[in-house]
Design a protein around this motif. Structure first.
Motif, mmCIF file in Angstrom:
data_model
loop_
_atom_site.group_PDB
_atom_site.id
_atom_site.type_symbol
_atom_site.label_atom_id
_atom_site.label_comp_id
_atom_site.label_asym_id
_atom_site.label_seq_id
_atom_site.Cartn_x
_atom_site.Cartn_y
_atom_site.Cartn_z
ATOM 1 N N ALA A 1 22.547 24.548 17.702
ATOM 2 C CA ALA A 1 21.233 24.890 17.166
ATOM 3 C C ALA A 1 20.234 23.768 17.401
ATOM 4 O O ALA A 1 19.080 24.003 17.774
ATOM 5 N N LEU A 2 20.673 22.508 17.183
ATOM 6 C CA LEU A 2 19.771 21.380 17.402
ATOM 7 C C LEU A 2 19.403 21.242 18.872
ATOM 8 O O LEU A 2 18.268 20.905 19.208
ATOM 9 N N HIS B 1 20.800 31.235 25.185
ATOM 10 C CA HIS B 1 21.888 31.531 26.115
ATOM 11 C C HIS B 1 22.035 30.424 27.154
ATOM 12 O O HIS B 1 23.142 30.089 27.571
ATOM 13 N N ASP B 2 20.900 29.841 27.590
ATOM 14 C CA ASP B 2 20.960 28.731 28.527
ATOM 15 C C ASP B 2 21.620 27.510 27.896
ATOM 16 O O ASP B 2 22.316 26.749 28.577
ATOM 17 N N VAL B 3 21.395 27.334 26.603
ATOM 18 C CA VAL B 3 22.035 26.226 25.908
ATOM 19 C C VAL B 3 23.539 26.429 25.864
ATOM 20 O O VAL B 3 24.326 25.487 26.022
ATOM 21 N N LEU C 1 16.675 23.721 19.551
ATOM 22 C CA LEU C 1 15.395 23.323 18.955
ATOM 23 C C LEU C 1 14.772 22.169 19.738
ATOM 24 O O LEU C 1 13.557 22.131 19.952
ATOM 25 N N TRP C 2 15.604 21.203 20.167
ATOM 26 C CA TRP C 2 15.081 20.090 20.952
ATOM 27 C C TRP C 2 14.496 20.580 22.280
ATOM 28 O O TRP C 2 13.431 20.138 22.712
ATOM 29 N N THR C 3 15.190 21.500 22.930
ATOM 30 C CA THR C 3 14.774 21.959 24.242
ATOM 31 C C THR C 3 13.447 22.701 24.188
ATOM 32 O O THR C 3 12.651 22.654 25.139
ATOM 33 N N PRO D 1 18.411 17.722 26.040
ATOM 34 C CA PRO D 1 18.146 16.921 24.842
ATOM 35 C C PRO D 1 18.941 17.498 23.668
ATOM 36 O O PRO D 1 19.158 18.706 23.608
ATOM 37 N N PRO D 2 19.413 16.648 22.743
ATOM 38 C CA PRO D 2 19.110 15.215 22.623
ATOM 39 C C PRO D 2 20.054 14.307 23.376
ATOM 40 O O PRO D 2 20.219 13.146 22.973
#
Length: 874
Positions: free
Chosen positions: A645-646, A629-631, A649-651, A693-694
């Protein structure tokens, strides 16, 4: 009442309709075809030891390799990461007429001229590293065998003294009437050579030695350089042997006369001529096409000039040229067809032939706009056409029954050297109108004599069904980026040997035939004999071909005879990890590698600089523990499901893994032993702390492909330098998580989770507890849905349904907001940090941008569709 005139009959093309009126076929008119004689030509079995004549690497042309035998859409899809729907859209907008080798190989690269009163024939062809020099050899009959004589070396041809500085595009010869070769030194003809921007004229001279041996040479008479336009075609006049006609690509015509030349003793003599005053009118200028060819008609001042869209008769008898259209392309059954090949019928020059992409026309200039006969041909992109008399094709016959047909009939040879595909179209008088004894010289009506037949220029190949199928399978085995012509030798030019000389080599046989001299792409001059036959299924007796297309490469694509003069330096990169990843074996390979490091005591914790620790850790610590949710809250521009999604996963990667994904440039310089030549390029990590990120949407550093003394790498943090699937797999391997779930599978699962939340966002559900929660809309743009923005028709189906990349998420914001750069705009208005004041000047610019963006929204159909799907009314 139905019109039964010849004009009506010519509307029905041969080979495209059942029983066309102007076709004499064995099924409907067996007696007529029987009286005409055989019209199919097959390789003769008599020719054995006299097959190969001459070979020299200097006469093998070198041209740029052709484009891959692959569609433009397929090329984009297989060579890049562009989405299938995007490749379809791009390929539909780009013209399919890509650069190919057909125009280079279109002209006939071989010219024959018999030395009058002798048993010798001169063979002319381009030679030299760039095919910019005239080469020639002498063919002489000695003891019923054809001997070849060139320079002192048996593999070297005679050549002109000077090269022409440009590749030779076409050559043509003109014989001098009533010349005497028995004199000490005499001119027996003229040679016309044209490059892309110049024409060159030579005297063909023969010197007779006391031993009876002929010594030929070329003497440059004059040349003409055209600086502003390219030469399309140049040809000799059949009435006045010293005159020639030149057509430029802008439609200008020039008439040259060899009797009016500058001093031949100077280094570059100029030929004198005049520019013809010809007006083509606005119709040709407005057409999308190009000038194709030109030639003289039955009179020395009557010309035929061909444009790809029309054919014109030009009369120069009066003070002002008179231009009359003879035929136009793009009419009748094929509205988009254009002319691509032309040839004059040399018998009386009233008739000429035209070929388009699909049709072949026999025309009479005395009947404008009405072809005499039409054929529907199946030759792919024909570029070479010549008309022969059947008496030349069926010479040396044992039976004189069909001599009248040979004298009255003609054969149109149409084809392309690039594919070695030629077809023979025969025609002659309509023998149904009168008896065979009355046909000669009385009938003015022409018919097609049978259906067209194929004619192979390469007689050493077996063309039975099994070998043809085998060849097609070999073509399919080749990779998409290799054209099959690169693997095969083919013909560059040909000429029919004089009948009298041929009779001294071969005995009269059956229904007659002709002798062909060919020039191949490997630099070979060969001799072929063809015989007339009733049955095309007869073979030459050769065994089945055992060679495949991948046996060896064609010499057309060699880079030259000179060796590479510079020092060769090779750099090799190890792609073993990429290979393991593509084979779904990355986790196992990492486990083995880590085990080796532990056993050898090389397993050490990675050390990173203080700057790196401060930048990365400060960013992540400021954001705290992030979930998906933060993303979502970080999304401002349209973002795909896969990208979200990436980011998630990076975070959530551990800091020790995240440190492996980013590095200063100073550390990357030592990746291999050659720091100054390492062409690595990465994006710098931005200074703003609001990005995750990224760290997408960044600008690359301003440098070339290599570091230099003047341009050194900065100390900025760059990355990612390692793909996230590798980092995810490495983390699981170090944590000993043997769940057999690949990184790609985890990415797909994360995409499913993002898709689920995006669907909830599309229903305006609150993503996270907040006083003013952002709202999002899931949307699939028209460009990614397989529809055209122009006509809303379905494009070509994509290779797969891509939901991860095609579905985008937009920030909707508050519906009652009025700020143009805050609510429904995909951009953010963010003043520069150095801007301290927002005065009247800035407010004026702001209002201007607001008005421009409002006009843009109203006229952008995709944005209006997005508002409609997102339930936005403002």
């Amino acid at each position: 009442m139905m019109d039964a005139s010849e004009e009506w009959k010519s509307l029905w093309p041969v080979s495209s309709v059942h029983f066309p009126p102007l076709l004499l076929s064995p099924t409907r008119t067996p007696d007529a075809i029987k009286n005409i004689g055989p019209l199919i030509f097959i390789p003769s079995t008599e020719l054995q030891t006299n097959y190969h004549l001459f070979a020299s690497p200097s006469i093998s042309p070198q041209i740029p390799p052709p484009f891959p035998n692959i569609s433009f859409r397929r090329f984009l899809h297989t060579s890049s990461s562009v989405l299938p729907s995007t490749t379809t859209s791009i390929s539909s907008d780009v013209s399919s007429s890509l650069i190919n080798s057909d125009p280079i190989l279109a002209p006939n690269s071989l010219q024959l001229m018999r030395c009058p009163g002798t048993d010798s024939t001169l063979v002319f062809f381009p030679t030299g590293p760039n095919s910019d020099q005239v080469g020639f050899v002498v063919l002489s009959v000695e003891n019923s065998r054809l001997k070849v004589r060139g320079a002192c070396s048996v593999t070297e041809a005679l050549t002109s003294i000077d090269s022409l500085s440009h590749r030779i595009m076409k050559m043509s010869v003109s014989e001098v009437a009533d010349c005497d070769c028995t004199s000490v030194d005499s001119t027996i003809g003229y040679l016309l050579v044209n490059t892309a921007y110049s024409v060159h004229y030579y005297n063909i001279r023969i010197r007779m030695k006391s031993s009876g041996r002929l010594v030929p040479r070329l003497e440059l008479v004059g040349n003409k350089l055209f600086k502003s336009s390219a030469v399309v075609n140049a040809c000799w006049s059949p009435q006045i042997r010293e005159e020639s006609l030149v057509l430029l690509d802008n439609g200008e015509l020039f008439l040259f006369d060899l009797d009016f030349c500058s001093d031949p003793l100077i280094s570059s003599p100029q030929v004198m001529g005049e520019k013809l005053d010809v007006s083509w009118g606005e119709s040709v200028a407005s057409e999308n096409g190009e000038w194709l060819s030109c030639d003289f008609s039955w009179h020395t001042r009557i010309l035929i000039v061909v444009h790809s869209t029309a054919v014109f008769l030009v009369e120069l008898q009066s003070e002002k040229s008179n231009v009359t259209p003879l035929l136009k392309a793009g009419t009748d059954h094929l509205p988009n067809d254009k002319f691509i090949a032309f040839s004059i019928v040399a018998h009386d020059r009233f008739y000429f032939t035209l070929a388009s992409k699909h049709m072949l026309f026999l025309c009479d200039l005395r009947k404008p706009m009405i072809p005499v006969i039409r054929w529907a041909h199946n030759v792919a992109n024909p570029s070479n056409m010549i008309v022969y008399s059947l008496s030349d094709l069926r010479s040396q016959s044992d039976d004189d029954t069909y001599n009248w047909a040979s004298d009255e009939g003609y054969g149109i040879l149409l084809g392309t050297f690039w594919n070695n595909e030629f077809s023979l179209f025969c025609y002659g008088p309509d023998v149904r109108e009168s008896s065979s004894s009355q046909v000669s010289g009385s009938s003015k009506s022409f018919c097609a004599w049978g259906l067209p037949s194929s004619l192979s220029m390469v007689t050493n190949e077996c063309r039975c069904g099994s070998c043809i199928v085998k060849e097609e399978f070999c073509k399919d085995k080749l990779p998409n980026w290799i054209n099959w012509q690169q693997k095969k030798e083919f013909v560059l030019g040909f000429g029919i040997l004089d009948k009298e000389i041929s009779s001294r080599l071969f005995k009269s046989d059956g229904f007659g035939g002709f002798t062909l001299v060919t020039l191949t792409s490997s630099g070979n001059i060969r001799l072929h004999r063809y015989c007339a036959s009733w049955d095309s299924s007869q073979t030459s007796g050769k065994s089945h071909s055992n060679q495949c297309l991948d046996s060896e490469d064609s010499v057309l694509y060699e880079t030259g005879e000179e060796e590479y003069k510079f020092r060769k330096v090779f750099e090799y990169f190890k792609f073993n990890w990429l290979d393991r990843y593509l084979n779904s074996d990355l986790a196992r390979a990492l486990s083995i590698e880590l085990a080796k490091d532990i056993d050898n005591g090389r397993h050490k914790k990675a050390s990173f600089g203080q700057d790196f620790h401060e930048i990365i850790c400060q960013k992540l610590n400021t954001l705290g523990s992030l979930n998906i949710h933060d993303v979502f809250k970080d999304i401002s521009l349209p973002t795909s499901i896969h990208e979200i999604a990436l980011r998630s996963l990076w975070t959530n990667l551990p800091k020790e893994m995240l440190r492996l994904g980013f590095s200063p440039y100073s550390d990357l310089r030592n990746v291999n032993g050659k720091a100054m030549n390492t062409p690595f390029e990465f994006l710098e990590v931005p200074c703003e702390q609001s990005h995750l990120p990224p760290f997408l949407l960044r600008s690359p550093s301003s440098r070339s492909s290599k570091w230099s003394e003047k341009q050194q790498p900065s100390n900025s943090l760059v990355g990612p330098v390692i793909p996230i699937p590798f980092l995810m797999t490495l983390h699981k391997t170090r944590m000993l998580k043997a769940d057999n779930v690949s990184a790609d599978s985890e990415i797909d699962l994360k995409c499913d989770e993002v898709m689920k939340i995006a669907n909830e966002a599309d229903n305006e559900n609150v993503l996270h507890s907040s006083q003013n929660p952002p709202q999002f809309a899931s949307y699939k743009p028209v460009a990614l849905s397989g529809k055209s923005l122009v006509d809303d028709k379905r494009m070509e189906d994509s290779d797969f349904e891509d939901t991860k990349h095609a579905n985008l998420v937009f920030r909707v914001g508050q519906k009652d907001a009025e700020e143009v750069f805050g609510s429904h705009c995909l951009l953010k208005f963010k003043p520069d940090e150095e801007t301290r004041e927002f005065g009247p000047k800035e407010m004026k610019s702001y209002k201007l941008l607001k008005r421009q963006f409002s006009n843009f929204k109203e006229g952008f159909s995709s944005y209006q569709e997005y508002k409609k799907k997102s339930n936005i009314h403002k």
